[in-house]
Design a protein around this motif. Structure first.
Motif, PDB file in Angstrom:
ATOM      1  N   SER A  79       0.824  -1.206   0.000  1.00 29.59           N
ATOM      2  CA  SER A  79       0.000   0.000   0.000  1.00 29.59           C
ATOM      3  C   SER A  79       0.855   1.252   0.000  1.00 29.59           C
ATOM      4  O   SER A  79       0.372   2.343  -0.240  1.00 29.59           O
ATOM      5  N   CYS A  80       2.155   1.119   0.275  1.00 30.98           N
ATOM      6  CA  CYS A  80       3.083   2.223   0.117  1.00 30.98           C
ATOM      7  C   CYS A  80       4.028   1.873  -1.024  1.00 30.98           C
ATOM      8  O   CYS A  80       3.740   0.984  -1.809  1.00 30.98           O
ATOM      9  N   CYS A  81       5.156   2.558  -1.124  1.00 33.53           N
ATOM     10  CA  CYS A  81       5.990   2.389  -2.309  1.00 33.53           C
ATOM     11  C   CYS A  81       7.158   1.453  -2.105  1.00 33.53           C
ATOM     12  O   CYS A  81       7.803   1.061  -3.074  1.00 33.53           O
ATOM     13  N   GLY A  82       7.454   1.049  -0.879  1.00 40.71           N
ATOM     14  CA  GLY A  82       8.712   0.377  -0.627  1.00 40.71           C
ATOM     15  C   GLY A  82       8.945  -0.904  -1.401  1.00 40.71           C
ATOM     16  O   GLY A  82      10.004  -1.112  -1.977  1.00 40.71           O
ATOM     17  N   LYS A  83       7.964  -1.802  -1.464  1.00 41.43           N
ATOM     18  CA  LYS A  83       8.171  -3.090  -2.100  1.00 41.43           C
ATOM     19  C   LYS A  83       7.789  -3.086  -3.570  1.00 41.43           C
ATOM     20  O   LYS A  83       7.936  -4.075  -4.258  1.00 41.43           O
ATOM     21  N   SER A  84       7.286  -1.973  -4.071  1.00 39.14           N
ATOM     22  CA  SER A  84       6.732  -1.999  -5.421  1.00 39.14           C
ATOM     23  C   SER A  84       7.706  -1.536  -6.487  1.00 39.14           C
ATOM     24  O   SER A  84       7.452  -1.715  -7.655  1.00 39.14           O
ATOM     25  N   ARG A  85       8.838  -0.953  -6.109  1.00 40.08           N
ATOM     26  CA  ARG A  85       9.695  -0.319  -7.113  1.00 40.08           C
ATOM     27  C   ARG A  85      10.160  -1.315  -8.154  1.00 40.08           C
ATOM     28  O   ARG A  85      10.106  -1.070  -9.348  1.00 40.08           O
ATOM     29  N   GLN A  86      10.636  -2.504  -7.745  1.00 42.08           N
ATOM     30  CA  GLN A  86      11.118  -3.491  -8.696  1.00 42.08           C
ATOM     31  C   GLN A  86      10.017  -3.859  -9.692  1.00 42.08           C
ATOM     32  O   GLN A  86      10.259  -4.015 -10.884  1.00 42.08           O
ATOM     33  N   PHE A  87       8.802  -3.952  -9.210  1.00 47.31           N
ATOM     34  CA  PHE A  87       7.686  -4.345 -10.075  1.00 47.31           C
ATOM     35  C   PHE A  87       7.412  -3.299 -11.136  1.00 47.31           C
ATOM     36  O   PHE A  87       7.284  -3.616 -12.307  1.00 47.31           O
ATOM     37  N   TYR A  88       7.328  -2.042 -10.745  1.00 44.11           N
ATOM     38  CA  TYR A  88       6.999  -1.013 -11.719  1.00 44.11           C
ATOM     39  C   TYR A  88       8.053  -0.910 -12.810  1.00 44.11           C
ATOM     40  O   TYR A  88       7.738  -0.678 -13.969  1.00 44.11           O
ATOM     41  N   PHE A  89       9.317  -1.096 -12.471  1.00 41.64           N
ATOM     42  CA  PHE A  89      10.361  -0.914 -13.460  1.00 41.64           C
ATOM     43  C   PHE A  89      10.371  -2.005 -14.523  1.00 41.64           C
ATOM     44  O   PHE A  89      10.946  -1.841 -15.579  1.00 41.64           O
ATOM     45  N   GLN A  90       9.742  -3.160 -14.276  1.00 41.80           N
ATOM     46  CA  GLN A  90       9.816  -4.269 -15.220  1.00 41.80           C
ATOM     47  C   GLN A  90       9.057  -4.012 -16.508  1.00 41.80           C
ATOM     48  O   GLN A  90       9.392  -4.551 -17.549  1.00 41.80           O
ATOM     49  N   SER A  91       8.013  -3.218 -16.473  1.00 41.51           N
ATOM     50  CA  SER A  91       7.189  -3.038 -17.673  1.00 41.51           C
ATOM     51  C   SER A  91       7.202  -1.611 -18.202  1.00 41.51           C
ATOM     52  O   SER A  91       6.497  -1.303 -19.154  1.00 41.51           O
ATOM     53  N   ASP A  92       8.015  -0.748 -17.600  1.00 40.37           N
ATOM     54  CA  ASP A  92       7.959   0.661 -17.972  1.00 40.37           C
ATOM     55  C   ASP A  92       8.422   0.918 -19.397  1.00 40.37           C
ATOM     56  O   ASP A  92       7.931   1.839 -20.050  1.00 40.37           O
ATOM     57  N   VAL A  93       9.371   0.137 -19.879  1.00 40.05           N
ATOM     58  CA  VAL A  93       9.926   0.402 -21.203  1.00 40.05           C
ATOM     59  C   VAL A  93       8.844   0.360 -22.273  1.00 40.05           C
ATOM     60  O   VAL A  93       8.800   1.192 -23.178  1.00 40.05           O
ATOM     61  N   LYS A  94       7.916  -0.578 -22.169  1.00 37.16           N
ATOM     62  CA  LYS A  94       6.900  -0.712 -23.220  1.00 37.16           C
ATOM     63  C   LYS A  94       5.615   0.046 -22.918  1.00 37.16           C
ATOM     64  O   LYS A  94       4.777   0.207 -23.814  1.00 37.16           O
ATOM     65  N   THR A  95       5.426   0.524 -21.680  1.00 39.72           N
ATOM     66  CA  THR A  95       4.149   1.163 -21.348  1.00 39.72           C
ATOM     67  C   THR A  95       4.245   2.664 -21.094  1.00 39.72           C
ATOM     68  O   THR A  95       3.272   3.377 -21.284  1.00 39.72           O
ATOM     69  N   ALA A  96       5.405   3.149 -20.630  1.00 39.00           N
ATOM     70  CA  ALA A  96       5.564   4.589 -20.429  1.00 39.00           C
ATOM     71  C   ALA A  96       5.680   5.282 -21.782  1.00 39.00           C
ATOM     72  O   ALA A  96       6.248   4.734 -22.724  1.00 39.00           O
ATOM     73  N   LYS A  97       5.117   6.480 -21.882  1.00 40.82           N
ATOM     74  CA  LYS A  97       5.126   7.169 -23.170  1.00 40.82           C
ATOM     75  C   LYS A  97       5.258   8.672 -22.964  1.00 40.82           C
ATOM     76  O   LYS A  97       4.810   9.226 -21.963  1.00 40.82           O
ATOM     77  N   THR A  98       5.892   9.313 -23.940  1.00 38.33           N
ATOM     78  CA  THR A  98       6.012  10.763 -23.920  1.00 38.33           C
ATOM     79  C   THR A  98       4.646  11.386 -24.196  1.00 38.33           C
ATOM     80  O   THR A  98       3.931  10.969 -25.105  1.00 38.33           O
ATOM     81  N   VAL A  99       4.282  12.381 -23.392  1.00 39.70           N
ATOM     82  CA  VAL A  99       2.987  13.032 -23.516  1.00 39.70           C
ATOM     83  C   VAL A  99       3.166  14.335 -24.295  1.00 39.70           C
ATOM     84  O   VAL A  99       4.017  15.154 -23.951  1.00 39.70           O
TER      85      VAL A  99
END
Length: 274
Positions: A105-125
């Motif tokens: 529910s906070c950010c501590g354990k989630s960082r590794q997870f978010y970084f795994q898919s960012d390359v294909k899902t993050a986009k320039t706005v």
């Protein structure tokens, strides 16, 4: 919302050295294990409201789905804490015991997870939307006015989707990432147009939060809280206007100031001591 996300808890409150017994309103949280095509995918610790929105937004944010109709069925067993999702396509993400996902529910354990898919899902706005300073203040005031659960518990975050004039929809959760995923899920389910929309947010502008806003595809993020340096570096790179500490008719514009009309960096900005 059709349910509350809080319970009462008996506490001892001190006024100076004098104790009093009182009932305190406490935010609730529950684990929700997500099963994709029968395979365990993640466990999210969350508030038990708008769970379908949470699941849809979470799966889209992680690149599992692109559209709401990529899901063929979705059922939630709140009593057991399981969500069963069937997708049109086979699940291609490979997991093993060492990479099981746990989203706190906070950010501590989630960082590794978010970084795994960012390359294909993050986009320039590349949004051309502009907003005035007064509209920023007004939207944050509206978020504060609608933040009933926060006023009761002090233990939840709020995220809202709005036009430059008013809030369109709002979601609440103990986790700031979850609140944004609920907004994302609502956007996908209702096919909401985003060209004229901004995100209004109660939490810190961390790198994970900024990446979620990028994945949603909105170019202006207003927060009543502070940013992190990595969050701002990503915002600058991904074309997102970040505005923090929006409160009491004050705010800080950190990146892409061109969308804030009265904060055009080439017009009439004073420096301390002018």
């Amino acid at each position: 919302m059709n349910k509350t996300i809080h319970k009462e808890w008996e506490i001892v409150r001190f006024d100076g050295n004098t104790p009093f017994l009182e009932d305190e309103v406490i935010a609730t949280e529950s684990p929700l294990t997500v099963m994709l095509n029968g395979q365990e995918f993640a466990t999210i610790v969350c508030s038990t409201t708008d769970l379908e929105d949470l699941l849809v937004g979470f799966l889209a944010s992680e690149g599992v789905i692109r559209f709401y109709n990529d899901i063929t069925s979705l059922s939630i067993d709140e009593a057991l804490g399981f969500a069963h999702v069937e997708l049109k396509k086979p699940l291609t993400i490979v997991q093993n015991d060492s990479s099981k996902r746990f989203i706190g529910s906070c950010c501590g354990k989630s960082r590794q997870f978010y970084f795994q898919s960012d390359v294909k899902t993050a986009k320039t706005v590349r949004s051309r939307l502009e907003i005035t300073v007064d509209q920023c203040y007004s939207l944050m005031d509206q978020l504060q006015e609608k933040s009933i659960q926060f006023k009761e518990t002090g233990g939840v975050h709020n995220a809202a989707l709005g036009s430059v004039d008013e809030i369109v929809t709002m979601r609440t959760d103990i986790g700031r990432h979850n609140a944004l995923d609920k907004i994302y899920g609502d956007i996908l389910k209702n096919q909401r147009p985003l060209k004229d929309k901004v995100i209004i947010f109660s939490g810190r502008i961390s790198s994970e939060v900024l990446l979620k806003v990028s994945k949603i595809g909105i170019g202006i993020l207003l927060s009543k809280s502070a940013p992190t340096d990595l969050g701002l570096k990503l915002a600058d790179d991904l074309g997102i206007t970040t505005v923090g500490f929006v409160r009491n008719n004050k705010m800080n514009v950190y990146t892409h100031q061109e969308r804030i009309i009265e904060a055009n960096p080439y017009h009439n900005i004073s420096t301390v001591g002018d």
